[in-house]
Write an enzyme that holds these catalytic residues in place. Sequence first.
Site, short mmCIF file in Angstrom:
data_model
loop_
_atom_site.label_atom_id
_atom_site.label_comp_id
_atom_site.label_asym_id
_atom_site.label_seq_id
_atom_site.Cartn_x
_atom_site.Cartn_y
_atom_site.Cartn_z
N ASP A 153 50.26 7.06 -38.66
CA ASP A 153 50.23 7.43 -37.25
C ASP A 153 48.78 7.73 -36.74
O ASP A 153 48.05 8.16 -37.63
CB ASP A 153 51.31 8.80 -37.01
CG ASP A 153 51.06 9.33 -35.49
OD1 ASP A 153 51.91 8.66 -34.95
OD2 ASP A 153 50.54 10.08 -35.21
N HIS A 169 59.71 4.37 -31.47
CA HIS A 169 60.24 5.57 -30.70
C HIS A 169 59.21 6.01 -29.75
O HIS A 169 59.83 7.18 -29.11
CB HIS A 169 59.94 6.45 -31.97
CG HIS A 169 58.62 6.86 -32.55
ND1 HIS A 169 57.97 5.82 -33.29
CD2 HIS A 169 57.85 7.61 -32.46
CE1 HIS A 169 56.69 6.26 -33.56
NE2 HIS A 169 56.58 7.36 -33.17
N ASP A 170 57.96 5.23 -29.41
CA ASP A 170 57.44 5.75 -28.45
C ASP A 170 57.37 4.96 -27.24
O ASP A 170 56.74 5.04 -26.15
CB ASP A 170 55.84 5.99 -28.63
CG ASP A 170 55.53 7.23 -29.78
OD1 ASP A 170 56.25 7.99 -29.53
OD2 ASP A 170 54.55 7.10 -30.64
N ASP A 218 56.66 7.60 -42.60
CA ASP A 218 55.76 7.92 -41.51
C ASP A 218 54.89 9.11 -41.70
O ASP A 218 55.22 10.02 -42.17
CB ASP A 218 56.59 8.21 -40.10
CG ASP A 218 55.91 7.75 -39.12
OD1 ASP A 218 54.74 7.80 -38.80
OD2 ASP A 218 56.48 7.27 -38.13
N GLU A 220 49.04 2.60 -37.08
CA GLU A 220 49.06 2.67 -35.66
C GLU A 220 47.51 2.96 -35.07
O GLU A 220 46.88 3.94 -35.33
CB GLU A 220 50.03 3.67 -35.38
CG GLU A 220 50.20 3.77 -33.61
CD GLU A 220 50.77 4.80 -33.14
OE1 GLU A 220 51.16 5.07 -31.91
OE2 GLU A 220 50.70 6.15 -33.74
#
Length: 531
Positions: A192, A307-308, A96, A234
Amino acid sequence: MAKDLNQVVYQIYPLSFKDSNGDGIGDLNGIITELDYLKDLGVDVIWLSPVYQSPMDDNGYDISDYYEVNPMFGSKTDLMNLLNKAHEKGLKVIMDLVLNHTSDEHVWFKEALKGPNNPYYDYYIWSDTPSDITSVFSGSAWQYVEHLKQYYFHLFSVKQPDLNWQNKTLRTEIYRMINYWLDLGFDGFRLDVIDLIGKDVYSKRLADGPYLDAYLEELYETCFKGREVFTVGEMPGISLKRANEITSTHPALDMVFQFDHIALDEQPGQGKWMLKTLDLHALKQTLNNTQQIFKDKGWPSLFLSNHDQPRAVSRYGNPSEKYRNDSAKMLFTLLFGMKGTPYIYQGEEFGMTGIKMAIEDYKDIETKNIYQELKQKGFKEADIMNSIYAKSRDNSRTPMQWNETVNAGFSTGSPWLKVNPNYVLINRDTDQKDPNGIITYVKDLLKLRKSNPLFNTGAFNLLFEDHPNLFIYERASETERIVVVCNWTDVTIENPLSIEKMSVLLSNSTDHITLKPYYTGIYYEKRTIHA
């Protein structure tokens, strides 16, 4: 497509996955102990949330050194050991990577604070006067630095200053770092909020800004060209059409995370904390739109959790003891019958649920900030907490529930975040022993998906589009078709399909005429070709 994108990705949030040394924090050696489990599940790619050096203001998404591993997770030797053991088992590992911002403790920012004459000053974004842009984590996106008489830009935490991608020297540094990890043997990246790197803050063009295409092209040419690299970007700020365009035309990104389907339980335009009931018809239209847009080109990501995001079974299914198992299977079937790359978030494969805690027990910076902001705006405590129970990122960050021993088998120490007390009933080992468990079903679903190309190549057609409770679609070619049936509700419904000539490939029920609550089934039939 040249690349095989019909791989299954499993996201690991290292903080909460497995603790090997009893300090209450998940680590790299803990992940290594469960590689066989992941391989057996049917996973092809492991996505690691950030393990770089970080003060952990935003749980590692605030990187202070891109080249070093945070000692709380282990050493670089441990990371390479994880990579090598994963490769031995035929598993890929993607990192990530946060390229929009760094930690304010990164040496670049420490140097930048020395002023405009320092070469690192222009690595970040500065202004003499702040605009009205607000931070994703509440408040102004501009932070005043007294000794410089200037403001720096931070779209997220005040400790996460945004990088100035318009500085070519910075971009060269970023590309050098990416090539370092690729040269070590890592298989790719989840990038990200990558839609933000092309922004122009001064004209307030943030997501999908004017420089995005040029920077993605440069990223590909400098880092990815000539390598077999798995990449997902993302991009919460772009449209479906634009997501398709990017994955069709930019080889830098195999696919993107786009969030149209995720935003359907929010009041439009009011942000994620303003809740509304998800409308099944709207979900059908959004997912159908995705499948139609990506029909001939581009590639979508298939996900409900990360995770978000809150736990899928609590958000979209039914977390009650009676319906959790079936609703989890239904959600997996609904999503993984579509074209795209399937993503599983740790614990999703056995139906982990969200949590309700006292506000002081939450660790997520976004949650703590919104609590204070809504309090100041006069919202009722109960309403604020209901939003937090539904949407806090800590819902998905509670420690992985491995078994029914103390702390769910996550750690022998005191976990960094509270373990969901339902771990005694909901855990990996208990589910795995159950022949009707969710894990067994997911394994069968993934095998089925990989064995039949119709799941990615068949035409996607919504059926019974206006049915208020059922989500039914087909994946069809001229000679055969697969039909996916999902009961989205806790009521029993008669099956509107004529299934006499169909075989049942997979289901969570033996009755396919009267569909029980949260029923799901995948049917198959040959099609007759008329001359």
